[in-house]
Design a protein around this motif. Structure first.
Motif, PDB file in Angstrom:
ATOM      1  N   THR A 148       0.814  -1.205   0.000  1.00  0.00           N
ATOM      2  CA  THR A 148       0.000   0.000   0.000  1.00  0.00           C
ATOM      3  C   THR A 148       0.864   1.280   0.000  1.00  0.00           C
ATOM      4  O   THR A 148       2.006   1.269   0.441  1.00  0.00           O
ATOM      5  CB  THR A 148      -0.969   0.019   1.194  1.00  0.00           C
ATOM      6  OG1 THR A 148      -1.932   1.047   0.960  1.00  0.00           O
ATOM      7  CG2 THR A 148      -0.275   0.311   2.508  1.00  0.00           C
ATOM      8  N   ASP A 149       0.257   2.361  -0.496  1.00  0.00           N
ATOM      9  CA  ASP A 149       0.943   3.653  -0.443  1.00  0.00           C
ATOM     10  C   ASP A 149       0.634   4.393   0.853  1.00  0.00           C
ATOM     11  O   ASP A 149       1.393   5.260   1.270  1.00  0.00           O
ATOM     12  CB  ASP A 149       0.508   4.529  -1.634  1.00  0.00           C
ATOM     13  CG  ASP A 149       0.928   3.909  -2.959  1.00  0.00           C
ATOM     14  OD1 ASP A 149       2.111   3.539  -3.074  1.00  0.00           O
ATOM     15  OD2 ASP A 149       0.070   3.758  -3.851  1.00  0.00           O
ATOM     16  N   ASP A 201     -14.241   7.942  -5.216  1.00  0.00           N
ATOM     17  CA  ASP A 201     -14.135   7.163  -6.457  1.00  0.00           C
ATOM     18  C   ASP A 201     -15.540   6.885  -6.997  1.00  0.00           C
ATOM     19  O   ASP A 201     -16.199   5.926  -6.591  1.00  0.00           O
ATOM     20  CB  ASP A 201     -13.392   5.850  -6.146  1.00  0.00           C
ATOM     21  CG  ASP A 201     -13.108   5.030  -7.384  1.00  0.00           C
ATOM     22  OD1 ASP A 201     -13.853   5.166  -8.381  1.00  0.00           O
ATOM     23  OD2 ASP A 201     -12.146   4.241  -7.358  1.00  0.00           O
ATOM     24  N   LYS A 245      -2.413   6.710  -4.177  1.00  0.00           N
ATOM     25  CA  LYS A 245      -2.858   5.819  -5.250  1.00  0.00           C
ATOM     26  C   LYS A 245      -3.563   4.598  -4.663  1.00  0.00           C
ATOM     27  O   LYS A 245      -4.638   4.209  -5.111  1.00  0.00           O
ATOM     28  CB  LYS A 245      -1.654   5.404  -6.093  1.00  0.00           C
ATOM     29  CG  LYS A 245      -2.027   4.701  -7.361  1.00  0.00           C
ATOM     30  CD  LYS A 245      -0.934   4.850  -8.426  1.00  0.00           C
ATOM     31  CE  LYS A 245      -1.236   3.945  -9.608  1.00  0.00           C
ATOM     32  NZ  LYS A 245      -0.971   2.517  -9.329  1.00  0.00           N
ATOM     33  N   THR A 246      -2.950   3.989  -3.664  1.00  0.00           N
ATOM     34  CA  THR A 246      -3.653   2.928  -2.939  1.00  0.00           C
ATOM     35  C   THR A 246      -3.586   3.241  -1.451  1.00  0.00           C
ATOM     36  O   THR A 246      -2.629   3.857  -0.974  1.00  0.00           O
ATOM     37  CB  THR A 246      -3.009   1.542  -3.166  1.00  0.00           C
ATOM     38  OG1 THR A 246      -1.635   1.608  -2.746  1.00  0.00           O
ATOM     39  CG2 THR A 246      -3.079   1.129  -4.618  1.00  0.00           C
ATOM     40  N   CYS A 282      -5.240   1.759   2.629  1.00  0.00           N
ATOM     41  CA  CYS A 282      -6.050   0.768   3.341  1.00  0.00           C
ATOM     42  C   CYS A 282      -6.041   1.056   4.831  1.00  0.00           C
ATOM     43  O   CYS A 282      -5.278   1.890   5.315  1.00  0.00           O
ATOM     44  CB  CYS A 282      -5.551  -0.646   3.051  1.00  0.00           C
ATOM     45  SG  CYS A 282      -3.813  -0.876   3.373  1.00  0.00           S
ATOM     46  N   ASN A 315     -10.821   1.531  -2.634  1.00  0.00           N
ATOM     47  CA  ASN A 315      -9.631   0.756  -2.272  1.00  0.00           C
ATOM     48  C   ASN A 315      -9.923  -0.663  -1.824  1.00  0.00           C
ATOM     49  O   ASN A 315      -9.063  -1.316  -1.241  1.00  0.00           O
ATOM     50  CB  ASN A 315      -8.855   1.482  -1.169  1.00  0.00           C
ATOM     51  CG  ASN A 315      -7.920   2.532  -1.737  1.00  0.00           C
ATOM     52  OD1 ASN A 315      -7.036   2.211  -2.528  1.00  0.00           O
ATOM     53  ND2 ASN A 315      -8.137   3.787  -1.369  1.00  0.00           N
ATOM     54  N   ILE A 318      -8.304  -4.527  -4.085  1.00  0.00           N
ATOM     55  CA  ILE A 318      -7.228  -4.262  -5.060  1.00  0.00           C
ATOM     56  C   ILE A 318      -5.886  -4.370  -4.345  1.00  0.00           C
ATOM     57  O   ILE A 318      -5.815  -4.219  -3.124  1.00  0.00           O
ATOM     58  CB  ILE A 318      -7.320  -2.841  -5.682  1.00  0.00           C
ATOM     59  CG1 ILE A 318      -7.348  -1.762  -4.576  1.00  0.00           C
ATOM     60  CG2 ILE A 318      -8.493  -2.708  -6.615  1.00  0.00           C
ATOM     61  CD1 ILE A 318      -6.995  -0.390  -5.079  1.00  0.00           C
ATOM     62  N   LYS A 319      -4.838  -4.619  -5.120  1.00  0.00           N
ATOM     63  CA  LYS A 319      -3.483  -4.673  -4.569  1.00  0.00           C
ATOM     64  C   LYS A 319      -3.168  -3.338  -3.881  1.00  0.00           C
ATOM     65  O   LYS A 319      -3.416  -2.275  -4.444  1.00  0.00           O
ATOM     66  CB  LYS A 319      -2.505  -4.928  -5.717  1.00  0.00           C
ATOM     67  CG  LYS A 319      -1.116  -5.222  -5.255  1.00  0.00           C
ATOM     68  CD  LYS A 319      -0.252  -5.660  -6.454  1.00  0.00           C
ATOM     69  CE  LYS A 319       1.184  -5.738  -5.984  1.00  0.00           C
ATOM     70  NZ  LYS A 319       2.140  -5.962  -7.057  1.00  0.00           N
ATOM     71  N   GLY A 320      -2.659  -3.412  -2.662  1.00  0.00           N
ATOM     72  CA  GLY A 320      -2.339  -2.190  -1.920  1.00  0.00           C
ATOM     73  C   GLY A 320      -3.531  -1.626  -1.159  1.00  0.00           C
ATOM     74  O   GLY A 320      -3.410  -0.636  -0.440  1.00  0.00           O
ATOM     75  N   GLY A 321      -4.693  -2.242  -1.347  1.00  0.00           N
ATOM     76  CA  GLY A 321      -5.891  -1.775  -0.642  1.00  0.00           C
ATOM     77  C   GLY A 321      -6.318  -2.755   0.434  1.00  0.00           C
ATOM     78  O   GLY A 321      -5.480  -3.417   1.046  1.00  0.00           O
ATOM     79  N   GLU A 374      -7.305  -9.433  -8.036  1.00  0.00           N
ATOM     80  CA  GLU A 374      -7.979  -8.162  -7.787  1.00  0.00           C
ATOM     81  C   GLU A 374      -9.424  -8.224  -8.268  1.00  0.00           C
ATOM     82  O   GLU A 374      -9.752  -8.920  -9.228  1.00  0.00           O
ATOM     83  CB  GLU A 374      -7.242  -7.036  -8.511  1.00  0.00           C
ATOM     84  CG  GLU A 374      -5.836  -6.871  -7.951  1.00  0.00           C
ATOM     85  CD  GLU A 374      -5.191  -5.576  -8.374  1.00  0.00           C
ATOM     86  OE1 GLU A 374      -5.720  -4.510  -8.008  1.00  0.00           O
ATOM     87  OE2 GLU A 374      -4.167  -5.628  -9.062  1.00  0.00           O
TER      88      GLU A 374
END
Ligand SMILES: Nc1nc2c(c(=O)[nH]1)N[C@H]1C(S)=C(S)[C@@H](COP(=O)(O)OP(=O)(O)OC[C@H]3O[C@@H](n4cnc5c(=O)[nH]c(N)nc54)[C@H](O)[C@@H]3O)O[C@H]1N2
Ligand SMILES: Nc1nc2c(c(=O)[nH]1)N[C@H]1C(S)=C(S)[C@@H](COP(=O)(O)OP(=O)(O)OC[C@H]3O[C@@H](n4cnc5c(=O)[nH]c(N)nc54)[C@H](O)[C@@H]3O)O[C@H]1N2
Ligand SMILES: [Mo]
Length: 768
Positions: free
Chosen positions: A164-165, A238, A286-287, A289, A319, A322-325, A532
């Motif tokens: 995650t970001d 979103d 961007k991501t 969680c 989020n 999804i990857k990073g979420g 995802e």
């Protein structure tokens, strides 16, 4: 080789969340002489906390129960005589059978305390016997979080920390509560992950955060709704995700409109500009969680509603899944996702609930029955024991039952006296064992085999490192022996423990034989990797969408506390919730924040660990509050609520939020849970409001042993086995001084270390 020492692979179950640390147990002549963390274990990677390092003292403690014991004096007198295992199990089976014949199988309660490895077998035993009343410590831990996630997403969902970001840690202090998770966060921070932490206290986690939102306990919902307000106002939500995959957004958007940052500042004490900054950071990453914790947010009368509001931030920003979420995490075993399929749930449930009587708490907590994990709600036991309604309860078997886990613990203990027969199984002679009719000795994780799985796709079936001490036995063996007596025709119990593990693991392709060849654990072959947007299509909610407005809750006619939108109601006993009470009891009582060296009631008897915090039990209070009340470190103070009072040491520390008294639970001599009303429960989950009540603080005695800090008592500690074991004692000492929050393992801050942290390090790691 010529020392005669063998290194055996085992695991530590002193902590019992979903992941266990791998141990290297040094055994000589059948005894443990030393413990280290296993280097190759992917969860702890060689490290170990102070509790794990004290394993030797834990295993060989003089309080271990040595034989089965039958009560001879009056209940609670502590007078027992040794009996054989066969006598003990026959007696149990006889009592249960006669309760079943006269009052129905539901009159027998099967309870598990914090220990988890035997739970699938205990649940099967209860259900095979015909009782729906299998219940556990999870009536106060974790389940309410899962409920909030299920109500929003349809499935439990965890943070993808590795990718995650932006990690929004909404309560949780893994540097004191979960070694492996702390290490995972550290590596993510190194690669540039941003972190926002929501916590009333200063902790090692908040010290690492980009933004720390110092929320008033229990005001989490208001804070989350205000963040949503900012995200929508700033047009950072979103829209595609919301249009395609969610239900109830319009009503939710209307509702959050009134939660402006300024209004939330009033309710939460978090500055409006910080709320705005955090909302923007979360939504613009961007991501992103949410890292949830099993207890702090849900230990409030508004817990599930608050956490729903928090998880909706994930949906609002797209989020989920999804990857990073936020990743859906279907469980493999013991509620943990180990990247393989198992038949645990089929194993646990040999019959459906419709074939049995309603569970304890069914009427009072209908949402629990619908959205939780298939257990009875143990917090309702005291009421049903007292009233005998809707049906009488007659027998109880507890695997590690600790009556002090309940709010109004003494009231619960008293209610147990209505039972005809109580069995408790524990490694140690506890006060709860003293209240039983039959006490059975359990062995520790070093003396048994247990199956565990870890989120990185790692499975371990440990082997006993030493023989069970005295006549103690593994809980699973006790369960299988009882099954032979209580449900002899059960087709799976008949096969024995190993065959049942094989049966459960069958879909994974792993077998007991293969796992036994890897006593330190192994990675799952062909792990199930996350796809995802797999779970989002046809979510497991009634609307088949992510729900801003809960269809499950809609059924309850918008009753206060059960509203279908994540309506914010202040905790029942809070300055807003009970202003009259707050006049006499002006502080918020917040209990249970984890200390690195303690865990509930289980290690309080160990001098190695007590030595790290000799001034305990204590209440942490903010230095400003202490000054205003004339309280100094080490003074004895009385903490009282309308429901009880206890005396503890005062520990002024800048970790504590102003206006809040933070206390650890689990002490026999100063039981924080005695300060809570037994009905102080979240109406959705039944969880106790342990993180918010109203209290007052008064001095009883001034400190009579000035100058005796914790360092003075540390000589009994074991020799360092490696450098830092991440117990956090240094950080605690540093913050205790009110100096600054530092990370002593960081090269940059290390040069400027204050003597307090160096001295507090129990393993000499900072002295080198
Ligand atoms: N005020 C307040 N109260 C709380 C909390 C809080 O934050 N604040 N936290 C809540 C939470 S999250 C939790 S998880 C609960 C935990 O609550 P408890 O279940 O009370 O936890 P413990 O005291 O760790 O363990 C209970 C018993 O299990 C025994 N035991 C240890 N190992 C074994 C074993 O292998 N087999 C058997 N049969 N018994 C064993 C221990 O000796 C102990 O007597 O407390 C809850 N209570
Ligand atoms: N050393 C140790 N480790 C443990 C345990 C232990 O007893 N000792 N117990 C294990 C168990 S059973 C559990 S459930 C986990 C818990 O694990 P964590 O949740 O990581 O630990 P806690 O310290 O209970 O809570 C984390 C933070 O939540 C904050 N908090 C308190 N009230 C609130 C609130 O109202 N809102 C918000 N946002 N934050 C709040 C506290 O200040 C604390 O810093 O730890 C597990 N690990
Ligand atoms: Mo817990």
């Amino acid at each position: 080789m010529d020392t005669g020492i063998e290194i055996k692979k085992s695991l530590c179950a002193i902590c019992d969340p979903l992941t266990q640390c791998g141990l290297d147990v040094f055994v000589k002549d059948g005894s443990v002489i030393k413990i280290e963390g296993s280097e190759e274990h992917p969860f702890n990677k060689g490290s170990l906390c102070s509790k794990g390092a004290a394993t030797r003292q834990y295993v060989y403690h003089e309080d271990r129960i040595k034989t089965p014991l039958k009560r001879v004096g009056p209940r609670g007198s502590g007078q027992f005589e040794p009996i054989s295992w066969d006598e003990a199990l026959d007696l149990t089976a006889e009592k249960f059978a006669s309760a079943k014949a006269e009052f129905g199988p539901e009159s027998v309660i099967f309870f598990s305390g914090y220990t988890k490895y035997f739970r699938p077998y205990l649940r099967r035993l209860s259900h095979a016997f015909g009782s729906p009343n299998y219940c556990t410590e999870s009536s106060t831990c974790s389940t309410a979080v899962v409920m909030a996630q299920k109500l929003v997403f349809g499935l439990p969902a965890g943070p993808d920390i590795a990718n995650t970001d932006c990690l929004l840690v909404w309560s949780g202090n893994p540097y004191h509560s979960s070694l492996g998770r702390g290490m995972a966060i550290d590596s993510a921070l190194k690669r540039g992950m941003k972190m926002i932490v929501v916590d009333p206290r200063k902790t090692p986690t908040t010290a690492r955060a980009d933004i720390h939102l110092r929320v008033r306990p229990g005001a989490d919902g208001a804070l989350a709704l205000a963040m949503a307000n900012v995200i929508i106002e700033e047009n950072l939500h979103d829209k595609d995700f919301i249009d395609n995959f969610t239900y109830g957004f319009k009503e939710y958007r209307e509702y959050v409109k009134s939660f402006t940052p300024l209004k939330a500042q009033e309710l939460t004490e978090v500055p409006a500009e910080d709320i705005i900054a955090a909302a923007k950071m979360f939504a613009a990453s961007k991501t992103a969680c949410v890292m949830q914790s099993a207890s702090p947010v849900v230990h409030h009368t508004n817990g599930v509603q608050n956490y729903r509001a928090v998880f909706m931030l994930v949906a609002l920003t797209g989020n989920y899944d999804i990857k990073g979420g936020q990743l859906a995490t279907p469980s493999s075993y013991l509620h943990a996702s180990g990247k393989f399929l198992s038949r645990e749930h089929e194993f646990e449930n040999p019959r459906t609930f419709s074939e049995m009587a309603p569970r304890v708490g069914a009427e009072k907590f209908p949402v629990w029955m619908e959205a939780a994990t298939g257990e009875a709600q143990a917090m309702y036991l005291p009421e049903q024991l007292r009233t005998g309604r809707p049906y009488p309860l007659k027998c109880l078997i507890g695997f590690g039952l600790n009556y002090r886990m309940w709010p109004d613990s003494e009231g619960f203990l008293e209610s147990l006296s209505s039972l005809d027969f109580i069995v408790n199984i524990d490694p140690f002679m506890t006060d709860s064992c003293r209240a039983a009719d039959l006490v059975l000795p359990a062995c520790t994780s070093l003396e048994r085999s247990e199956l565990r799985c870890h989120t990185m796709g790692y499975v371990q079936l440990s082997a006993p490192a030493i023989e069970p001490l005295y006549e103690s036995r593994a809980d699973v063996d006790i369960i299988f022996d009882l099954a032979r007596r209580l449900c002899p025709d059960d087709p799976l119990f008949k096969l024995g423990y190993r065959a049942c593990v094989d049966w459960i693991l069958a879909p994974s392709g792993m077998t007991v034989a293969e796992l036994e060849r890897h006593p330190g654990g192994m990675f799952v072959k062909n792990p199930i990797e996350t796809e995802e947007r797999k779970y989002i299509k046809g979510a497991a909610t009634p609307s088949k969408k992510i729900e801003f407005k809960s269809k499950v809750l809609e059924k309850y006619g918008e009753q206060p506390g059960l509203e279908s939108l994540p309506v914010y109601t202040p905790p029942k006993y809070s300055p807003e919730g009970a202003p009259e009470m707050a006049k006499e009891y002006p502080f918020i009582l917040n209990t249970g924040s984890r200390l690195p060296m303690f865990i509930h009631s289980r290690v309080n008897r160990l001098s190695w660990l007590r030595g790290l915090r000799p001034d305990h039990p204590a209440a942490d209070i903010n230095p400003d509050d202490a000054r205003a009340l004339g309280i100094e470190k080490g003074d004895t103070i009385r903490v009282s609520t309308p429901f009880g009072a206890i005396e503890v040491k005062a520990n002024p520390t800048s970790m504590a939020m102003r206006g809040v008294a933070h206390m650890y639970h689990g002490w026999g001599d100063a039981n924080a849970n005695q300060l809570f009303d037994g009905n102080y429960l979240d109406p959705i989950s039944g969880f106790p409001g342990y993180k918010s009540a109203l209290c007052k603080l008064e001095i009883v005695r001034k400190n009579d042993r000035q100058g005796q800090g914790s360092v003075a008592r540390m000589s009994g500690m074991p020799k360092p086995n490696s450098n830092c074991v991440n117990c956090g004692a240094c950080v605690v000492a540093c913050l205790d001084g009110g100096e600054r929050s530092c990370d002593p393992c960081n090269e940059r801050t290390r040069a400027g270390l204050k003597p307090a942290c160096v001295k507090a390090c129990p393993f000499g790691a900072l002295a080198v």
